[in-house]
Scaffold this motif. Structure first.
Motif, PDB file in Angstrom:
ATOM      1  N   HIS A 478     -12.043 -32.862  15.440  1.00  0.00           N
ATOM      2  CA  HIS A 478     -10.654 -33.265  15.637  1.00  0.00           C
ATOM      3  C   HIS A 478     -10.112 -34.084  14.464  1.00  0.00           C
ATOM      4  O   HIS A 478      -8.991 -34.569  14.516  1.00  0.00           O
ATOM      5  N   VAL A 479     -10.909 -34.244  13.437  1.00  0.00           N
ATOM      6  CA  VAL A 479     -10.477 -35.012  12.269  1.00  0.00           C
ATOM      7  C   VAL A 479     -10.205 -34.048  11.112  1.00  0.00           C
ATOM      8  O   VAL A 479     -11.103 -33.296  10.716  1.00  0.00           O
ATOM      9  N   PRO A 480      -8.994 -34.014  10.561  1.00  0.00           N
ATOM     10  CA  PRO A 480      -8.692 -33.105   9.441  1.00  0.00           C
ATOM     11  C   PRO A 480      -9.598 -33.375   8.243  1.00  0.00           C
ATOM     12  O   PRO A 480     -10.029 -34.508   8.013  1.00  0.00           O
ATOM     13  N   TRP A 481      -9.841 -32.337   7.477  1.00  0.00           N
ATOM     14  CA  TRP A 481     -10.776 -32.446   6.351  1.00  0.00           C
ATOM     15  C   TRP A 481     -10.349 -33.487   5.335  1.00  0.00           C
ATOM     16  O   TRP A 481     -11.173 -34.194   4.767  1.00  0.00           O
ATOM     17  N   TYR A 482      -9.034 -33.618   5.121  1.00  0.00           N
ATOM     18  CA  TYR A 482      -8.580 -34.577   4.113  1.00  0.00           C
ATOM     19  C   TYR A 482      -8.796 -36.016   4.575  1.00  0.00           C
ATOM     20  O   TYR A 482      -8.969 -36.921   3.757  1.00  0.00           O
ATOM     21  N   ASP A 488      -6.299 -39.133   2.036  1.00  0.00           N
ATOM     22  CA  ASP A 488      -5.051 -39.830   2.321  1.00  0.00           C
ATOM     23  C   ASP A 488      -5.109 -41.276   1.810  1.00  0.00           C
ATOM     24  O   ASP A 488      -4.133 -41.813   1.278  1.00  0.00           O
ATOM     25  N   LEU A 489      -6.293 -41.903   1.979  1.00  0.00           N
ATOM     26  CA  LEU A 489      -6.475 -43.257   1.441  1.00  0.00           C
ATOM     27  C   LEU A 489      -6.401 -43.246  -0.084  1.00  0.00           C
ATOM     28  O   LEU A 489      -5.761 -44.101  -0.699  1.00  0.00           O
ATOM     29  N   ILE A 494      -3.656 -44.424  -5.103  1.00  0.00           N
ATOM     30  CA  ILE A 494      -3.086 -43.922  -6.365  1.00  0.00           C
ATOM     31  C   ILE A 494      -1.596 -44.198  -6.413  1.00  0.00           C
ATOM     32  O   ILE A 494      -1.045 -44.615  -7.451  1.00  0.00           O
ATOM     33  N   LEU A 495      -0.915 -43.981  -5.272  1.00  0.00           N
ATOM     34  CA  LEU A 495       0.522 -44.234  -5.220  1.00  0.00           C
ATOM     35  C   LEU A 495       0.816 -45.717  -5.465  1.00  0.00           C
ATOM     36  O   LEU A 495       1.738 -46.074  -6.220  1.00  0.00           O
ATOM     37  N   ALA A 496       0.012 -46.576  -4.814  1.00  0.00           N
ATOM     38  CA  ALA A 496       0.207 -48.023  -4.988  1.00  0.00           C
ATOM     39  C   ALA A 496      -0.006 -48.433  -6.445  1.00  0.00           C
ATOM     40  O   ALA A 496       0.775 -49.234  -7.013  1.00  0.00           O
ATOM     41  N   LEU A 497      -1.049 -47.896  -7.065  1.00  0.00           N
ATOM     42  CA  LEU A 497      -1.313 -48.201  -8.469  1.00  0.00           C
ATOM     43  C   LEU A 497      -0.184 -47.707  -9.365  1.00  0.00           C
ATOM     44  O   LEU A 497       0.208 -48.381 -10.327  1.00  0.00           O
TER      45      LEU A 497
END
Length: 521
Positions: A478-482, A488-489, A494-497
């Motif tokens: 039930h947990v997506p591969w990503y 996602d983390l 990366i977005l925060a940086l």
């Protein structure tokens, strides 16, 4: 008083019958060794009092158990009609593509399609009065048979003829890491070198690519053709194929911890290796019993399994083996599927041999085998060492694991077989460590709280009683591969940086401009 006794008997009868279930067992491949596993399910389930419907390519004649219904699909053997290349000789000559993934997937799906098209199976599937409490299906390279569980609205149990391999674990949990688990078509044994780790990774990637681009679309089409209309005819919405494939309650693996090198497994993967072996072993025929009892120097048993025939070996190899066996002091029993003239006195030729009963005899010294998992299980069960001559499928990894464990010697299948096999026989005869190790592993194999057959019956009943045993299922499905890979983390970090870098650039840019202005002033 009589009335009270009748009531008591009725209640007792109702209690006894309440634990009886209707179970569909499906073995579509026309391969004798696999069907032996199917017969093992049928035997144990019938013994437990359940009603069994058995779809099989090898129906038993004169079967009169009222709780057994056999659905005869023996015509599936036509898939081999006219193809004489699938023999030991052609493998030795390099004329058969060994372990071609695409070929194996398409072969399995073709057998499934033949099964669905069979008039006996169509009659069963199209009968709206038929219902089952659980479906047990042989799992090999296609999951399209999951449609049976949707059709009868009951739990799905897969029966896997091998061990805890990544491509079946993916159905109930997630694939194992190729850095420390071998593909069933591999010959690699732990610990892996860098090259072997790359090979195992590529095996998973290649299999998934072929499955995704070639086989799954065909499986989905077969499901929608053969199952979807019948499910809708029964007044239910047919589930999506991809959803259905991952809805199994349980997988039974035909392996045991004694074989070693097993990956971690979820709660709904159960090892029942050896359940097909009848205990105690059936008595030997009188002539064979006499031969083995009177063998002063012991007996060597030689069989290349039920699928591969020794008679198909090149003539020069057969003649070389006969000559080599004739030089031994030991008696040799060879499962050879044709008449063989001028054999030495110590060599007994049998077109079909009672293998478990031979291995059970104390005078059986060792087993010359192709290394199929049924034969490997029987060798461990009876504590008999192996000289392995792998040909195809999982036989290479089975023999390599047995060699690494210390109870087997491997011989390559080629035209030097008589010479190389003689050397291996002398090694096996001279060193007692192989037999000692086989006995040690046999003790581990037998040290379990329940016999494998009883354990299998328990878990089938447990799945039915608990409406599919959802409590045993892994949350990994039930947990997506990503999310499993924390992508996602990683994206968030990366977005925060990136935001920090942009802000820093702007701040430093503004300061730089102000500094330049002050300098000009």
């Amino acid at each position: 008083m009589k009335m009270n006794m009748h009531i008591v008997l009725y209640v007792l009868g109702a209690i006894c019958c309440s634990g009886a279930y209707k179970i569909l067992v499906v073995y579509p491949l026309p391969i004798r060794s696999l069907n032996i596993l199917g017969e093992g399910y049928v035997r144990h389930l019938l013994k437990a009092g359940h009603e069994v419907t058995f779809i099989t390519a090898f129906p038993k004649k004169n079967e009169n158990n009222k709780n057994l219904r056999q659905i005869d699909i023996s015509s599936n053997a036509q898939i081999f009609a006219g193809d004489n290349t699938f023999t030991i000789k052609h493998v030795m000559n390099g004329e058969v593509p060994v372990n071609d993934v695409k070929m194996l997937q398409e072969f399995s799906l073709a057998c499934s399609t033949m099964t669905f098209e069979h008039e006996n199976v169509k009659k069963l599937m199209e009968d709206p009065t038929q219902h089952f409490d659980a479906v047990v299906v042989d799992l090999y390279e296609t999951e399209v048979h999951a449609g049976f569980a949707a059709l009868y609205n009951c739990p799905m149990i897969w029966s896997y003829s091998m061990g805890a391999h990544w491509l079946v674990l993916r159905l109930i949990d997630e694939p194992t890491n190729p850095a420390y688990t071998a593909d069933y078509l591999s010959s690699n044994v732990l610990p892996f070198s860098f090259k072997q780790r790359v090979e195992e990774l590529w095996a998973q990637v290649n299999w998934c690519w072929i499955k995704w681009t070639n086989t799954t679309p065909k499986e989905r089409a077969a499901y929608e053709k053969y199952f979807k209309p019948l499910i809708e005819k029964r007044g239910r919405v047919a589930p999506d194929y991809e959803e259905l494939v991952y809805n199994a309650s349980l997988i039974f693996g035909n392996e045991h911890y004694a074989f070693g090198n097993l990956p971690r497994t979820p709660q709904n993967f159960k090892f029942i290796g050896g359940y097909h072996i009848e205990t105690p072993a059936k008595p030997l025929p009188e002539d064979l019993q006499t031969l083995m009892d009177n063998a002063k120097h012991g007996v060597i048993y030689f069989s290349m399994g039920s699928t591969w025939s020794s008679k198909d070996m090149p003539k020069s190899v057969i003649e070389g083996l006969v000559k080599m066996f004739g030089k031994l002091k030991q008696n040799v029993i060879w499962k050879f599927e044709a008449d063989l003239p001028n054999v030495p006195k110590n060599l007994k030729i049998m077109k079909w041999a009672p293998q478990p009963s031979i291995l059970a005899h104390p005078n059986c010294l060792f087993f010359i085998s192709h290394g199929g998992l049924l034969s490997s299980s029987e060798a461990i069960h009876y504590g008999v060492p192996i000289i392995g001559i792998p040909i195809f499928f999982d036989q290479f990894v089975n023999i390599n694991k047995a060699t690494a464990k210390g109870y087997a010697v491997k011989v390559t299948l080629n035209y030097d077989l008589p010479k190389n096999l003689e050397e291996a026989i002398q090694v096996m005869l001279a060193d007692p460590k192989y037999r000692q190790k086989a006995k040690e592993l046999s003790a581990i194999y037998h040290d379990r709280p329940l016999s494998p057959g009883d354990e299998m019956v328990h878990w089938v009943s447990h799945v039915i009683r608990t409406a599919g045993a959802p409590h045993l299922r892994s949350p990994a499905l039930h947990v997506p591969w990503y999310q499993k890979m924390y992508l996602d983390l990683a994206a968030g970090v990366i977005l925060a940086l990136a935001v920090v870098v942009v802000i820093a650039k702007r701040v430093f840019g503004m300061r730089k401009k102000e500094a330049m202005k002050e300098k000009k002033n």
